[in-house]
Design an enzyme around this catalytic site. Structure first.
Site, mmCIF file in Angstrom:
data_model
loop_
_atom_site.group_PDB
_atom_site.id
_atom_site.type_symbol
_atom_site.label_atom_id
_atom_site.label_comp_id
_atom_site.label_asym_id
_atom_site.label_seq_id
_atom_site.Cartn_x
_atom_site.Cartn_y
_atom_site.Cartn_z
ATOM 1 N N HIS A 31 -46.872 -29.289 4.718
ATOM 2 C CA HIS A 31 -46.962 -30.079 5.958
ATOM 3 C C HIS A 31 -47.396 -29.247 7.170
ATOM 4 O O HIS A 31 -48.440 -29.552 7.774
ATOM 5 C CB HIS A 31 -45.643 -30.836 6.182
ATOM 6 N N HIS A 57 -43.965 -25.260 13.793
ATOM 7 C CA HIS A 57 -43.415 -26.346 14.615
ATOM 8 C C HIS A 57 -42.106 -26.950 14.097
ATOM 9 O O HIS A 57 -41.337 -27.505 14.874
ATOM 10 C CB HIS A 57 -44.462 -27.445 14.877
ATOM 11 N N ASP A 58 -41.832 -26.851 12.804
ATOM 12 C CA ASP A 58 -40.582 -27.415 12.277
ATOM 13 C C ASP A 58 -39.537 -26.350 11.938
ATOM 14 O O ASP A 58 -38.485 -26.685 11.386
ATOM 15 C CB ASP A 58 -40.872 -28.255 11.015
ATOM 16 N N GLU A 61 -36.253 -26.651 14.205
ATOM 17 C CA GLU A 61 -35.577 -27.933 13.957
ATOM 18 C C GLU A 61 -34.983 -28.026 12.546
ATOM 19 O O GLU A 61 -33.898 -28.554 12.357
ATOM 20 C CB GLU A 61 -36.579 -29.069 14.200
ATOM 21 N N ASP A 62 -35.704 -27.528 11.562
ATOM 22 C CA ASP A 62 -35.321 -27.799 10.168
ATOM 23 C C ASP A 62 -34.861 -26.588 9.362
ATOM 24 O O ASP A 62 -34.528 -26.722 8.185
ATOM 25 C CB ASP A 62 -36.491 -28.463 9.419
ATOM 26 N N ASP A 118 -48.968 -33.689 14.003
ATOM 27 C CA ASP A 118 -47.747 -33.848 13.195
ATOM 28 C C ASP A 118 -47.555 -35.313 12.814
ATOM 29 O O ASP A 118 -47.356 -35.657 11.643
ATOM 30 C CB ASP A 118 -46.568 -33.328 14.040
HETATM 31 ZN ZN ZN Z 1 -43.646 -31.722 11.377
#
Ligand code: ZN
Length: 189
Positions: A31, A57-58, A61-62, A118
């Site tokens: 992704h 970018h993630d 957050e993840d 995204d």
């Molecule tokens: Zn994403």
């Protein structure tokens, strides 16, 4: 170039245990790689910091990645862009989704481009290879929400805008067709 590859490798390591929600459980790293590639190819973006932030970018957050870690490895500007693309996980999911709509128009141009790519990538994934347990209603709701977020991200890069609008148009048409298809089958039963 070296920094971009370092970011790809860093993100791959951070997302190593994660999978996408599609039936084949594609490795998560596909992704962010697709998002960065979309920005470079479709958006013709060559700003290294933006492509690096797209790859990362993630991560905050993840995964367990911290903002400090990103600043140390990739610099202050990349860190700031990634933070702009990071939801506050201490909030309820519904509130986070609402805030994405509210905050989208106020993001920097760099973050807008990444968020747009995204969303485009997520919509495309739902369209061609939906998450295993997502029925049409859930897919429709995601598209409707994403359309509102996207509305606040447009106006920076025409090619990225066009790609986002295209996946929305195709997606809504496909969902409508699927719904009517199911409806017809139900009537025949
Ligand atoms: Zn994403």
């Amino acid at each position: 170039m070296k920094r971009i590859l370092a970011a790809a490798s860093f993100a791959a390591r951070k997302h190593t245990d994660q999978r996408r929600k599609n039936p084949a459980a594609t490795p998560y790293i596909n992704h962010p790689l697709e998002v960065a590639e979309h920005l470079a190819r479709v958006g013709e973006i060559s700003d290294e910091d933006v492509l690096i932030a797209a790859l990362l970018h993630d991560t905050i957050e993840d995964t367990h990645t911290t903002a400090d870690e990103i600043r140390e490895l990739f610099g202050e500007r990349v860190m700031k862009i990634v933070l702009e693309c990071t939801d506050d996980k201490s909030l309820e999911k519904g509130e986070r989704k609402r805030l994405q709509i509210v905050n989208a128009p106020h993001k920097s141009s760099e973050a807008k481009c990444i968020k747009l790519a995204d969303k485009t990538n997520n919509l495309n994934s739902i369209l061609v290879d939906p998450p295993q347990d997502w029925d049409l209603k859930r897919q429709q709701e995601y598209f409707e929400w994403a359309e509102k977020v996207i509305a606040g991200l447009l106006g920076v890069n025409e090619s990225l805008d066009r790609a986002a609008q295209q996946v929305l148009t195709i997606g809504f048409a496909a969902l409508k067709q699927n719904r009517e298809g199911t409806g017809i089958r139900r009537q025949e039963e």
